[in-house]
Design a protein around this motif. Structure first.
Motif, PDB file in Angstrom:
ATOM      1  N   VAL A 109       0.981  -0.955  -0.061  1.00  0.00           N
ATOM      2  CA  VAL A 109       0.003   0.036  -0.033  1.00  0.00           C
ATOM      3  C   VAL A 109       0.942   1.251  -0.026  1.00  0.00           C
ATOM      4  O   VAL A 109       1.717   1.450   0.950  1.00  0.00           O
ATOM      5  CB  VAL A 109      -0.942   0.040   1.297  1.00  0.00           C
ATOM      6  N   ALA A 110       0.610   2.279  -0.885  1.00  0.00           N
ATOM      7  CA  ALA A 110       1.430   3.240  -0.807  1.00  0.00           C
ATOM      8  C   ALA A 110       1.274   4.130   0.468  1.00  0.00           C
ATOM      9  O   ALA A 110       0.121   4.386   0.742  1.00  0.00           O
ATOM     10  CB  ALA A 110       1.065   4.180  -2.195  1.00  0.00           C
ATOM     11  N   GLY A 111       2.320   4.903   0.644  1.00  0.00           N
ATOM     12  CA  GLY A 111       2.260   5.689   1.995  1.00  0.00           C
ATOM     13  C   GLY A 111       1.839   7.216   1.705  1.00  0.00           C
ATOM     14  O   GLY A 111       1.939   7.830   2.544  1.00  0.00           O
ATOM     15  N   ASP A 112       1.311   7.607   0.622  1.00  0.00           N
ATOM     16  CA  ASP A 112       0.568   8.618   0.225  1.00  0.00           C
ATOM     17  C   ASP A 112      -0.471   8.685  -0.503  1.00  0.00           C
ATOM     18  O   ASP A 112      -1.033   9.703  -1.089  1.00  0.00           O
ATOM     19  CB  ASP A 112       1.705   9.496  -0.564  1.00  0.00           C
ATOM     20  N   THR A 113      -1.322   7.564  -0.181  1.00  0.00           N
ATOM     21  CA  THR A 113      -2.608   7.358  -0.850  1.00  0.00           C
ATOM     22  C   THR A 113      -3.667   7.209   0.331  1.00  0.00           C
ATOM     23  O   THR A 113      -3.809   6.105   0.456  1.00  0.00           O
ATOM     24  CB  THR A 113      -2.414   6.414  -1.765  1.00  0.00           C
ATOM     25  N   PRO A 114      -4.501   8.087   0.546  1.00  0.00           N
ATOM     26  CA  PRO A 114      -5.257   8.116   1.765  1.00  0.00           C
ATOM     27  C   PRO A 114      -6.787   7.632   1.553  1.00  0.00           C
ATOM     28  O   PRO A 114      -7.425   7.444   2.357  1.00  0.00           O
ATOM     29  CB  PRO A 114      -5.233   9.618   2.584  1.00  0.00           C
ATOM     30  N   PHE A 115      -6.978   7.430   0.186  1.00  0.00           N
ATOM     31  CA  PHE A 115      -8.483   7.220   0.071  1.00  0.00           C
ATOM     32  C   PHE A 115      -8.560   5.769  -0.904  1.00  0.00           C
ATOM     33  O   PHE A 115      -9.590   5.382  -1.373  1.00  0.00           O
ATOM     34  CB  PHE A 115      -8.923   8.045  -0.899  1.00  0.00           C
ATOM     35  N   PHE A 116      -7.768   4.766  -0.491  1.00  0.00           N
ATOM     36  CA  PHE A 116      -7.568   3.663  -1.188  1.00  0.00           C
ATOM     37  C   PHE A 116      -8.891   2.839  -0.540  1.00  0.00           C
ATOM     38  O   PHE A 116      -9.229   3.084   0.540  1.00  0.00           O
ATOM     39  CB  PHE A 116      -6.170   2.889  -1.193  1.00  0.00           C
ATOM     40  N   PRO A 117      -9.407   1.938  -1.771  1.00  0.00           N
ATOM     41  CA  PRO A 117     -10.615   1.195  -1.263  1.00  0.00           C
ATOM     42  C   PRO A 117     -10.454   0.468   0.045  1.00  0.00           C
ATOM     43  O   PRO A 117      -9.487  -0.249   0.331  1.00  0.00           O
ATOM     44  CB  PRO A 117     -10.798   0.344  -2.416  1.00  0.00           C
ATOM     45  N   THR A 118     -11.648   0.468   0.786  1.00  0.00           N
ATOM     46  CA  THR A 118     -11.934  -0.432   1.999  1.00  0.00           C
ATOM     47  C   THR A 118     -12.052  -1.926   1.745  1.00  0.00           C
ATOM     48  O   THR A 118     -11.908  -2.711   2.624  1.00  0.00           O
ATOM     49  CB  THR A 118     -12.768   0.074   2.868  1.00  0.00           C
ATOM     50  N   SER A 119     -12.228  -2.052   0.330  1.00  0.00           N
ATOM     51  CA  SER A 119     -12.395  -3.496  -0.151  1.00  0.00           C
ATOM     52  C   SER A 119     -11.043  -4.101  -0.867  1.00  0.00           C
ATOM     53  O   SER A 119     -10.960  -5.130  -1.306  1.00  0.00           O
ATOM     54  CB  SER A 119     -13.479  -3.816  -0.918  1.00  0.00           C
ATOM     55  N   LEU A 120     -10.167  -3.374  -0.695  1.00  0.00           N
ATOM     56  CA  LEU A 120      -8.726  -3.706  -1.389  1.00  0.00           C
ATOM     57  C   LEU A 120      -8.260  -5.033  -1.003  1.00  0.00           C
ATOM     58  O   LEU A 120      -8.156  -5.963  -2.052  1.00  0.00           O
ATOM     59  CB  LEU A 120      -7.463  -2.696  -0.977  1.00  0.00           C
ATOM     60  N   VAL A 121      -7.987  -5.531   0.242  1.00  0.00           N
ATOM     61  CA  VAL A 121      -7.571  -6.734   0.670  1.00  0.00           C
ATOM     62  C   VAL A 121      -8.323  -7.783   0.050  1.00  0.00           C
ATOM     63  O   VAL A 121      -7.953  -8.887  -0.507  1.00  0.00           O
ATOM     64  CB  VAL A 121      -7.292  -6.687   1.858  1.00  0.00           C
ATOM     65  N   ALA A 122      -9.597  -7.652   0.599  1.00  0.00           N
ATOM     66  CA  ALA A 122     -10.650  -8.747  -0.004  1.00  0.00           C
ATOM     67  C   ALA A 122     -10.743  -8.975  -1.307  1.00  0.00           C
ATOM     68  O   ALA A 122     -10.597 -10.123  -1.851  1.00  0.00           O
ATOM     69  CB  ALA A 122     -11.981  -8.548   0.825  1.00  0.00           C
ATOM     70  N   ARG A 123     -10.554  -8.085  -2.274  1.00  0.00           N
ATOM     71  CA  ARG A 123     -10.711  -8.257  -3.634  1.00  0.00           C
ATOM     72  C   ARG A 123      -9.473  -8.692  -4.274  1.00  0.00           C
ATOM     73  O   ARG A 123      -9.641  -9.543  -5.281  1.00  0.00           O
ATOM     74  CB  ARG A 123     -11.241  -6.938  -3.999  1.00  0.00           C
ATOM     75  N   LEU A 124      -8.440  -8.228  -3.666  1.00  0.00           N
ATOM     76  CA  LEU A 124      -7.040  -8.808  -4.322  1.00  0.00           C
ATOM     77  C   LEU A 124      -6.984 -10.221  -4.009  1.00  0.00           C
ATOM     78  O   LEU A 124      -6.651 -11.044  -5.024  1.00  0.00           O
ATOM     79  CB  LEU A 124      -5.704  -8.150  -3.730  1.00  0.00           C
ATOM     80  N   CYS A 125      -7.440 -10.561  -2.845  1.00  0.00           N
ATOM     81  CA  CYS A 125      -7.142 -11.870  -2.325  1.00  0.00           C
ATOM     82  C   CYS A 125      -8.278 -12.947  -2.959  1.00  0.00           C
ATOM     83  O   CYS A 125      -7.751 -13.940  -3.333  1.00  0.00           O
ATOM     84  CB  CYS A 125      -7.654 -11.946  -0.756  1.00  0.00           C
TER      85      CYS A 125
END
Length: 217
Positions: A109-125
């Protein structure tokens, strides 16, 4: 992924926040520690990532004590000096290999991107099989965001060899050597911004602060 393959479970995943860059376009310093009205960028990122993963580390170079209040393990780039995001991915893999034998993948996860999806991990997995080394990368608006990825730890030796041999540090050059999938995400529903909007320049901080005025925190 075929219908006979089991998707990856998030309890096998370590989160790795990439904050190891030099922030040249921001004038130097730690973007992740910049104040955004009572909260830092890292506060905002952790508020999004902690509900998705139990196990998180920070990839950062220099004195780790400046991140002490976040109570996170800090892993420096294991190769080069500020060698780019692939070195941060390797830092996460190296930590997982040594400290988390149950972990099979890391999410970067980038350290300068504060609005990344709350479903990021679940969807990548959900996009990769648990038993084959497939890389998953996030995208939005038909643009790939390779810093947001799911990486099999079993590729650690390959990635280390790649970086130590002096090959390009461009993420996609390494990814192209392996099976990979793209996972597309919609705009952030609260702010309307691209979910992978990143604060690279001082003007971008104003955009973040404005968005925070109507994003629930």
């Amino acid at each position: 992924m075929t219908r006979h393959e089991k998707p990856l479970q998030s309890n096998k995943v370590l989160g790795c926040i990439l904050a190891g860059g030099q922030s040249r376009r921001m004038g130097g310093g730690d973007k992740s520690l910049m104040d955004l009205g009572g909260k830092t960028m890292l506060d905002l990122i952790l508020a999004r990532l902690k509900p998705q993963l139990d196990d998180i580390i920070l990839n950062a170079n220099g004195d780790p004590d400046r991140f002490a209040r976040f109570d996170l393990p800090v892993a420096a780039d294991p190769v080069g000096d500020f060698a780019g995001p692939l070195a941060g991915v390797l830092a996460g893999m190296t930590y997982a290999h040594a400290q988390r034998p149950n972990v099979t993948h890391i999410v970067s996860v980038a350290g300068d991107t504060p609005f990344f999806p709350t479903s990021l991990v679940a969807r990548l997995c959900a996009a990769v099989p648990a038993d084959r080394p497939v890389i998953a990368l996030a995208s939005s608006a038909e643009k790939l965001h390779p810093v947001f990825g799911l990486w099999p730890v079993r590729l650690k030796a390959d990635l280390e060899d790649w970086l130590r041999s002096g090959k390009t540090g461009k993420v996609l050059a390494f990814v192209d050597c392996y099976d990979s999938v793209e996972v597309s995400f919609d705009p952030d529903p609260a702010s309307g911004l691209d979910p992978f909007f990143n604060a690279n320049k001082p003007d971008d901080l104003a955009t973040v602060r404005d968005a925070l005025s109507y994003v629930p925190r």
